[in-house]
Design an enzyme around this catalytic site. Sequence first.
Site, short mmCIF file in Angstrom:
data_model
loop_
_atom_site.label_atom_id
_atom_site.label_comp_id
_atom_site.label_asym_id
_atom_site.label_seq_id
_atom_site.Cartn_x
_atom_site.Cartn_y
_atom_site.Cartn_z
CE LYS A 10 -1.89 2.84 3.07
NZ LYS A 10 -1.96 4.07 2.30
CD GLU A 45 -3.58 9.95 1.56
OE1 GLU A 45 -2.87 9.12 2.15
OE2 GLU A 45 -3.75 11.12 1.96
N GLY A 94 7.34 5.20 7.82
CA GLY A 94 6.47 6.36 8.00
C GLY A 94 6.72 6.98 9.35
N GLY A 115 3.90 4.04 13.39
CA GLY A 115 4.72 2.86 13.69
C GLY A 115 4.30 2.23 15.02
CD GLU A 138 13.45 4.45 7.56
OE1 GLU A 138 13.62 5.22 8.54
OE2 GLU A 138 13.21 4.82 6.42
CB CYS A 171 13.37 9.16 7.73
SG CYS A 171 14.18 8.20 6.46
CD GLU A 231 10.48 12.67 11.08
OE1 GLU A 231 9.37 12.19 11.35
OE2 GLU A 231 11.37 12.04 10.48
P1 NDP Z 1 2.14 8.20 8.18
O1 NDP Z 1 3.08 7.50 9.05
O2 NDP Z 1 0.87 8.68 8.72
O3 NDP Z 1 1.77 7.26 6.92
C1 NDP Z 1 2.66 6.36 6.30
C2 NDP Z 1 1.86 5.25 5.64
O4 NDP Z 1 1.11 4.54 6.62
C3 NDP Z 1 0.84 5.75 4.64
O5 NDP Z 1 0.74 4.82 3.58
C4 NDP Z 1 -0.42 5.80 5.48
O6 NDP Z 1 -1.59 5.77 4.72
C5 NDP Z 1 -0.27 4.54 6.29
N1 NDP Z 1 -1.05 4.52 7.52
C6 NDP Z 1 -1.56 5.57 8.22
N2 NDP Z 1 -2.18 5.13 9.33
C7 NDP Z 1 -2.07 3.77 9.34
C8 NDP Z 1 -2.48 2.75 10.23
N3 NDP Z 1 -3.14 3.01 11.35
N4 NDP Z 1 -2.18 1.47 9.94
C9 NDP Z 1 -1.48 1.18 8.83
N5 NDP Z 1 -1.07 2.10 7.93
C10 NDP Z 1 -1.34 3.39 8.19
O7 NDP Z 1 2.89 9.36 7.51
P2 NDP Z 1 2.25 10.61 6.78
O8 NDP Z 1 2.40 10.33 5.38
O9 NDP Z 1 0.85 10.94 7.18
O10 NDP Z 1 3.14 11.75 7.37
C11 NDP Z 1 2.95 12.22 8.70
C12 NDP Z 1 4.27 12.56 9.33
O11 NDP Z 1 5.05 11.40 9.43
C13 NDP Z 1 5.11 13.53 8.52
O12 NDP Z 1 4.76 14.84 8.79
C14 NDP Z 1 6.49 13.16 8.97
O13 NDP Z 1 6.81 13.85 10.14
C15 NDP Z 1 6.40 11.70 9.25
N6 NDP Z 1 6.90 10.85 8.14
C16 NDP Z 1 8.06 10.19 8.32
C17 NDP Z 1 8.56 9.42 7.30
C18 NDP Z 1 9.84 8.72 7.43
O14 NDP Z 1 10.42 8.33 6.43
N7 NDP Z 1 10.31 8.51 8.61
C19 NDP Z 1 7.88 9.30 6.02
C20 NDP Z 1 6.65 10.02 5.93
C21 NDP Z 1 6.19 10.76 6.98
P3 NDP Z 1 -2.28 7.13 4.17
O15 NDP Z 1 -1.37 8.27 4.50
O16 NDP Z 1 -2.40 6.87 2.73
O17 NDP Z 1 -3.58 7.25 4.87
#
Ligand code: NDP
Length: 508
Positions: free
Chosen positions: A195, A198, A248, A253, A270, A304, A404
């Site tokens: 997945k 979005e 994410g 996480g 990660e 990240c 972050e």
């Molecule tokens: P998220 O951690 O919210 O999302 C990452 C992925 O997880 C997306 O595909 C999201 O789906 C999915 N997801 C969201 N909630 C759940 C859940 N309960 N169970 C399983 N999967 C889920 O990151 P965001 O994209 O919303 O970004 C938010 C913040 O996270 C950023 O502002 C940043 O600080 C941090 N971030 C850190 C990253 C890293 O590499 N360490 C990468 C991206 C973000 P969907 O968003 O499609 O609903």
Amino acid sequence: MTTHDITLVSGHGGMPAPEGVLTLKHLIDGAWVSSTSGETFERSSPATGQLVSQAAKGTAQDVEAAVRAARAAFDDGRWSETPGSARAKALSRMAELIDANCERLALYETMESGKPISQAEAEIQGAADIWRYAATLAWNIRGDSQNALGPDMLGMVLKEPIGVVSIITPWNFPFLIASQKLPFALAAGCTAVVKPSELTSATTVMMGELLIEAGIPPGVVNIVLGYGDPVGGLMTTHPDVDMVSFTGSTAVGKAIVAATSKTLKKVSLELGGKNPQVIFPDADLDQAADAIVFGVYFNAGECCNSGSRIIVHEDVADALNEKVVALSRKVPFGDPLNRTTKVGAIISTDHQSKIDNYVKGAAEDGAEVLLGGAPVSVEGLAGQFYQPTVVAGVTANMAIATEEVFGPVLSVLTFSTFDEAVALANGAAYGLSAGVWSENVHTCLAFARKAQAGTVWTNTWMDGFPELPFGGVKESGLGRELGPNGIDEFLEVKTVQMRIGKTRQTWV
Ligand code: NDP
């Protein structure tokens, strides 16, 4: 010092935006399908506002179908029992196909994420190399043996694919991050449900198209588009899923760890980082300043590994700040389709507000904004951009020092002793990466040994290689991607104990 004197790029400079809107569907059991609800969602370019894609909006039924397909594909051995050499050939073919489709992949990566086109191309090429590297691991899956158990006993340790893997990825490096997971899962013999965020579905769908062309059998890789709720959530709780590999935010996480605990799945995470770079007084300040500017503005800081936290010795802090601000003014920000651009758009307006709030909060708490500190408009573009921002006088208790920001925002703290530098560096809950700048190798090594981080860079920042493991400690994650560890994450250990002859006495 004015905050507006920065380098803005407008005009495409020759790279045309694609015409038309991409229609994106789920890939389930080898077929491209719409959502069972018939619903879709749209993604527009964060740089221009142009509609880029319309995607199937996944439902619980879509996830059910994808997991069923992945489970069947794993259990019948169509991939897991294929010799490693054959799996390696398919992964190598995939690498060639990625190279051949680099331009199109990069264009859509740029359109959906807002990152500069030249960077997107480099990421796609880097991803192809990761597929190539993972192919070499598929040739070489081996366990161990124990032959000192006595003359009548031989122990064997096998490594077997863990099973069905849910792969959930974020928006900041959509193709690259999927490529840090999927080829290793496939090399191990696993099947997957993937997945993407979005916000950035397009290139993961294109990855699916190329996987079919590369000869990966139907059902082995399934892709479900949509939101964390319900798609991501169900991918972490479904009893037929054996492992979740997630990149994410730390918040999600932690939610995934809680969700997977009900079925005790293996989890690899990660997550975020608040990565320090410590600059000692004997450092080459020009080299350090250049790396700092790269480290904080790369991918608009939505990374990240962003080197967002500078911890500089008080004797050289003013000199370093001056160099960093001067270089920051030169970094070409603006139109992602222009090849001279080094920093593009911010992923969403909500995210832009979050970045801005951190900077405003730091200023209210007494920090000094040396450069930037506000959104900026780029001529001819309707999307959102944030100025390169340097915040000095940051102290360890400020949110900007420990959380972050995920934007083009540098926080500068100062130290006076080695121990103080180490304490500040290790003071955040995160532990992804850290860096040290000194001309003295002893200082570099002493810091590297003390740093609580999955990766330490000395006199450099953010180099990465498929051969080297990557991941975090503390709240930055669990497990490692890339390197030989990349495949180990997706392998389960099985012990086989074999009796030789009939030497054992009966028990009763
Ligand atoms: P998220 O951690 O919210 O999302 C990452 C992925 O997880 C997306 O595909 C999201 O789906 C999915 N997801 C969201 N909630 C759940 C859940 N309960 N169970 C399983 N999967 C889920 O990151 P965001 O994209 O919303 O970004 C938010 C913040 O996270 C950023 O502002 C940043 O600080 C941090 N971030 C850190 C990253 C890293 O590499 N360490 C990468 C991206 C973000 P969907 O968003 O499609 O609903």
